[in-house]
Structures are given as C-alpha cells and as structure tokens.
Design a protein around this motif. Structure first.
Motif, PDB file in Angstrom:
ATOM      1  N   THR A 120      37.807  42.290  40.799  1.00 45.79           N
ATOM      2  CA  THR A 120      37.696  42.265  39.343  1.00 45.79           C
ATOM      3  C   THR A 120      36.432  42.976  38.884  1.00 45.79           C
ATOM      4  O   THR A 120      36.454  43.790  37.951  1.00 45.79           O
ATOM      5  N   LEU A 121      35.312  42.698  39.543  1.00 44.24           N
ATOM      6  CA  LEU A 121      34.048  43.350  39.191  1.00 44.24           C
ATOM      7  C   LEU A 121      34.082  44.840  39.515  1.00 44.24           C
ATOM      8  O   LEU A 121      33.551  45.662  38.762  1.00 44.24           O
ATOM      9  N   ALA A 122      34.732  45.199  40.613  1.00 40.94           N
ATOM     10  CA  ALA A 122      34.812  46.605  41.001  1.00 40.94           C
ATOM     11  C   ALA A 122      35.603  47.423  39.988  1.00 40.94           C
ATOM     12  O   ALA A 122      35.266  48.577  39.694  1.00 40.94           O
ATOM     13  N   PHE A 123      36.663  46.843  39.443  1.00 38.93           N
ATOM     14  CA  PHE A 123      37.531  47.553  38.502  1.00 38.93           C
ATOM     15  C   PHE A 123      36.988  47.571  37.072  1.00 38.93           C
ATOM     16  O   PHE A 123      37.484  48.323  36.229  1.00 38.93           O
ATOM     17  N   LYS A 124      36.014  46.750  36.777  1.00 39.91           N
ATOM     18  CA  LYS A 124      35.563  46.555  35.391  1.00 39.91           C
ATOM     19  C   LYS A 124      35.174  47.858  34.712  1.00 39.91           C
ATOM     20  O   LYS A 124      35.536  48.117  33.558  1.00 39.91           O
ATOM     21  N   SER A 125      34.469  48.735  35.415  1.00 35.72           N
ATOM     22  CA  SER A 125      33.990  49.987  34.808  1.00 35.72           C
ATOM     23  C   SER A 125      35.134  50.956  34.512  1.00 35.72           C
ATOM     24  O   SER A 125      34.949  51.935  33.787  1.00 35.72           O
ATOM     25  N   HIS A 126      36.319  50.692  35.059  1.00 27.57           N
ATOM     26  CA  HIS A 126      37.487  51.539  34.824  1.00 27.57           C
ATOM     27  C   HIS A 126      38.409  50.960  33.744  1.00 27.57           C
ATOM     28  O   HIS A 126      39.494  51.502  33.501  1.00 27.57           O
ATOM     29  N   GLY A 127      37.972  49.869  33.128  1.00 28.39           N
ATOM     30  CA  GLY A 127      38.793  49.246  32.092  1.00 28.39           C
ATOM     31  C   GLY A 127      39.986  48.497  32.633  1.00 28.39           C
ATOM     32  O   GLY A 127      40.941  48.215  31.898  1.00 28.39           O
ATOM     33  N   ILE A 128      39.956  48.159  33.910  1.00 22.88           N
ATOM     34  CA  ILE A 128      41.048  47.426  34.545  1.00 22.88           C
ATOM     35  C   ILE A 128      40.643  45.957  34.674  1.00 22.88           C
ATOM     36  O   ILE A 128      39.574  45.644  35.203  1.00 22.88           O
ATOM     37  N   ARG A 129      41.493  45.079  34.178  1.00 21.98           N
ATOM     38  CA  ARG A 129      41.187  43.655  34.160  1.00 21.98           C
ATOM     39  C   ARG A 129      41.925  42.911  35.275  1.00 21.98           C
ATOM     40  O   ARG A 129      42.816  43.465  35.903  1.00 21.98           O
ATOM     41  N   ARG A 130      41.553  41.669  35.455  1.00 23.70           N
ATOM     42  CA  ARG A 130      42.143  40.866  36.537  1.00 23.70           C
ATOM     43  C   ARG A 130      43.658  40.780  36.404  1.00 23.70           C
ATOM     44  O   ARG A 130      44.382  40.819  37.408  1.00 23.70           O
ATOM     45  N   GLU A 131      44.162  40.709  35.181  1.00 22.01           N
ATOM     46  CA  GLU A 131      45.607  40.599  34.996  1.00 22.01           C
ATOM     47  C   GLU A 131      46.342  41.915  35.251  1.00 22.01           C
ATOM     48  O   GLU A 131      47.584  41.939  35.289  1.00 22.01           O
ATOM     49  N   ASP A 132      45.610  43.001  35.454  1.00 17.50           N
ATOM     50  CA  ASP A 132      46.236  44.302  35.703  1.00 17.50           C
ATOM     51  C   ASP A 132      46.578  44.530  37.177  1.00 17.50           C
ATOM     52  O   ASP A 132      47.273  45.488  37.511  1.00 17.50           O
ATOM     53  N   PHE A 133      46.074  43.692  38.076  1.00 19.28           N
ATOM     54  CA  PHE A 133      46.423  43.831  39.491  1.00 19.28           C
ATOM     55  C   PHE A 133      46.797  42.470  40.060  1.00 19.28           C
ATOM     56  O   PHE A 133      46.381  41.432  39.541  1.00 19.28           O
ATOM     57  N   ASP A 134      47.594  42.488  41.120  1.00 19.28           N
ATOM     58  CA  ASP A 134      48.100  41.238  41.669  1.00 19.28           C
ATOM     59  C   ASP A 134      48.081  41.281  43.197  1.00 19.28           C
ATOM     60  O   ASP A 134      47.616  42.245  43.802  1.00 19.28           O
ATOM     61  N   PHE A 135      48.584  40.237  43.806  1.00 21.39           N
ATOM     62  CA  PHE A 135      48.533  40.100  45.268  1.00 21.39           C
ATOM     63  C   PHE A 135      49.301  41.203  45.984  1.00 21.39           C
ATOM     64  O   PHE A 135      48.929  41.625  47.074  1.00 21.39           O
ATOM     65  N   ASP A 136      50.380  41.697  45.370  1.00 27.08           N
ATOM     66  CA  ASP A 136      51.222  42.687  46.036  1.00 27.08           C
ATOM     67  C   ASP A 136      50.537  44.036  46.202  1.00 27.08           C
ATOM     68  O   ASP A 136      50.909  44.816  47.063  1.00 27.08           O
ATOM     69  N   CYS A 137      49.527  44.322  45.393  1.00 26.39           N
ATOM     70  CA  CYS A 137      48.918  45.660  45.448  1.00 26.39           C
ATOM     71  C   CYS A 137      47.643  45.696  46.282  1.00 26.39           C
ATOM     72  O   CYS A 137      46.826  46.608  46.154  1.00 26.39           O
ATOM     73  N   CYS A 138      47.477  44.732  47.181  1.00 26.84           N
ATOM     74  CA  CYS A 138      46.302  44.691  48.051  1.00 26.84           C
ATOM     75  C   CYS A 138      46.697  44.932  49.505  1.00 26.84           C
ATOM     76  O   CYS A 138      47.468  44.164  50.085  1.00 26.84           O
ATOM     77  N   PHE A 139      46.168  46.001  50.085  1.00 24.88           N
ATOM     78  CA  PHE A 139      46.379  46.330  51.495  1.00 24.88           C
ATOM     79  C   PHE A 139      45.147  45.870  52.263  1.00 24.88           C
ATOM     80  O   PHE A 139      44.028  46.320  51.996  1.00 24.88           O
ATOM     81  N   ASN A 140      45.332  44.950  53.209  1.00 25.70           N
ATOM     82  CA  ASN A 140      44.212  44.338  53.935  1.00 25.70           C
ATOM     83  C   ASN A 140      43.899  45.145  55.197  1.00 25.70           C
ATOM     84  O   ASN A 140      44.442  44.877  56.275  1.00 25.70           O
ATOM     85  N   ILE A 141      43.023  46.112  55.051  1.00 25.85           N
ATOM     86  CA  ILE A 141      42.676  47.007  56.156  1.00 25.85           C
ATOM     87  C   ILE A 141      41.904  46.240  57.234  1.00 25.85           C
ATOM     88  O   ILE A 141      40.954  45.519  56.916  1.00 25.85           O
ATOM     89  N   PHE A 142      42.326  46.390  58.460  1.00 24.49           N
ATOM     90  CA  PHE A 142      41.749  45.761  59.660  1.00 24.49           C
ATOM     91  C   PHE A 142      42.085  44.275  59.811  1.00 24.49           C
ATOM     92  O   PHE A 142      41.730  43.664  60.820  1.00 24.49           O
ATOM     93  N   MET A 143      42.792  43.676  58.851  1.00 23.82           N
ATOM     94  CA  MET A 143      43.086  42.243  58.976  1.00 23.82           C
ATOM     95  C   MET A 143      44.126  41.999  60.074  1.00 23.82           C
ATOM     96  O   MET A 143      45.159  42.665  60.127  1.00 23.82           O
ATOM     97  N   ASN A 144      43.866  41.013  60.912  1.00 22.22           N
ATOM     98  CA  ASN A 144      44.748  40.655  62.026  1.00 22.22           C
ATOM     99  C   ASN A 144      45.471  39.353  61.690  1.00 22.22           C
ATOM    100  O   ASN A 144      45.132  38.282  62.170  1.00 22.22           O
ATOM    101  N   LEU A 145      46.456  39.485  60.814  1.00 23.25           N
ATOM    102  CA  LEU A 145      47.302  38.360  60.436  1.00 23.25           C
ATOM    103  C   LEU A 145      48.731  38.746  60.783  1.00 23.25           C
ATOM    104  O   LEU A 145      49.305  39.653  60.182  1.00 23.25           O
ATOM    105  N   THR A 146      49.295  38.085  61.763  1.00 25.49           N
ATOM    106  CA  THR A 146      50.587  38.510  62.296  1.00 25.49           C
ATOM    107  C   THR A 146      51.633  37.401  62.161  1.00 25.49           C
ATOM    108  O   THR A 146      51.310  36.217  62.078  1.00 25.49           O
ATOM    109  N   PHE A 147      52.903  37.821  62.163  1.00 25.33           N
ATOM    110  CA  PHE A 147      54.029  36.904  62.086  1.00 25.33           C
ATOM    111  C   PHE A 147      54.502  36.569  63.499  1.00 25.33           C
ATOM    112  O   PHE A 147      54.688  37.452  64.335  1.00 25.33           O
ATOM    113  N   GLN A 148      54.713  35.271  63.746  1.00 30.87           N
ATOM    114  CA  GLN A 148      55.134  34.814  65.062  1.00 30.87           C
ATOM    115  C   GLN A 148      56.649  34.644  65.112  1.00 30.87           C
ATOM    116  O   GLN A 148      57.335  34.592  64.088  1.00 30.87           O
TER     117      GLN A 148
END
Length: 205
Positions: A120-148
C-alpha cells in the motif's frame, strides 16, 4: 548478452519499493543473502483495473510451478510479464500476502510489519490505493509454499541462495510494487528477513 542497467536499488529487510516498468524492460529481483521472499504486485500503467492474475497465469500455463519460459497474465488474460530467467525454479503463484489481520489470526500479535501495508505504501505515489489491488495479483518470488498429495499446503524455507535471481520482462507498461517480506514468525524468510536488490535492465543499445 550484456544488458544496460537503467536502475538499481537495494531494498532493506522488511521494506518496499515501486517503479514503472516499460514494455520490453526487464526487472531482475536478486536475493542478496538467500532465503528471502519478494512479494511482487503488478498493475497496468494505463489502466489500474488491469492487474496481474495468479489464477489466470496458472490456468493459462497449465501449472502452478511458474518458472523460466512461462508468462504471467493479467485479469484480462493478456500477457503482462514473461519469466525469461530463473535461478531458483520454485516460487508461489497462488496469490496472497501477509497482513495485520492474518498475522493476528496466526500468531496472536498486533502491529506487525506486513506485506499488505508495504505494498500500500509502495503504490501510494502512483495514486494506487489498497482497494485497487488484491490477493490474486501478488506473485510470491522465492516463496517455498507447495501443495501436498493429500491436499495440504507446506511452507518451508526458500530454496534461493545468495545471488540467485529472477528476470521478468514486461509485455506491457506496468506499475510494479515489491514488498521485501517482513515475516519472521514462520519459515517464509527462514525466520530472518534480509535485503533484496532489484535492477531494471534493457536489451536496447
């Protein structure tokens, strides 16, 4: 190939940054010390209603193990970012980021640093608010969370080592925000958040 460096920045542990990534430019996300996750959110620079979609990316690539050769698509099923290099090969593309609320539910703590606030703070200077992005648009680079095989999910320390990186090439002009994940209560960052570095590169002479 020798690429021109247009911009570079070190993101301290637990902090964030944002930038405009133009079409054909490449953002390199580098894990400086190893085992550190970068939460990356991307929106179209011309229409904030178009944003990265992990669900569409998984469906259109036919896999949740997105790596070199795969494309990250928008919520309008248009190519947004191409993974052109990947020194790790395992990231999480299920979407999501830590927040004050989820940290309280999981760990019973308040006022924690979290990726939702960082983004939210990173996007503030671009006029993008918290409601403008959601969980689906986040790519977790290097995260090791796998499905069993039993349907459960397993969170482990990232496989990334010092100096490992991922290169994403813009297929459209994007606004990018990155949270250097501050989570220190589970294996997400090996319980020890550390710095990341980003570089914006160009193949143009």
């Amino acid at each position: 190939m020798t690429r021109k460096i247009l911009f570079e920045k070190t993101i301290p542990a637990r902090e964030y940054t944002s930038l405009i990534l133009h079409r054909e430019e490449i953002i390199r996300v580098i894990d400086l010390e190893g085992k550190q996750v970068a939460d990356l959110v991307a929106l179209s620079a011309t229409d904030k209603g178009e944003k990265l979609s992990c669900v569409y990316s998984n469906i259109l690539n036919g896999t949740w193990k997105l790596t070199k050769g795969h494309t990250l698509y928008s919520n309008r099923a248009r190519p947004m970012l191409s993974i052109i290099e990947d020194k790790v090969g395992l990231h999480y593309s299920g979407g999501g980021f830590c927040s004050e609320e989820i940290n309280f539910l999981r760990f019973k703590v308040c006022n924690t640093r979290n990726c939702a606030e960082n983004l939210t703070l990173a996007f503030k200077s671009h006029g993008i608010r918290r409601e403008d992005f959601d969980f689906d648009c986040c790519f977790n680079i290097f995260m090791n969370l796998t499905f069993q095989s039993d349907g459960s999910m397993k969170l482990q320390e990232p496989l990334s080592k010092s100096g490992d990186y991922v290169d994403l090439k813009a297929e459209m002009d994007c606004v990018i925000a990155i949270s250097n994940c501050p989570q220190d209560r589970n294996p997400c960052n090996a319980f020890n958040p550390t710095p990341l570095q980003i570089k914006v590169l160009s193949d143009a002479p």
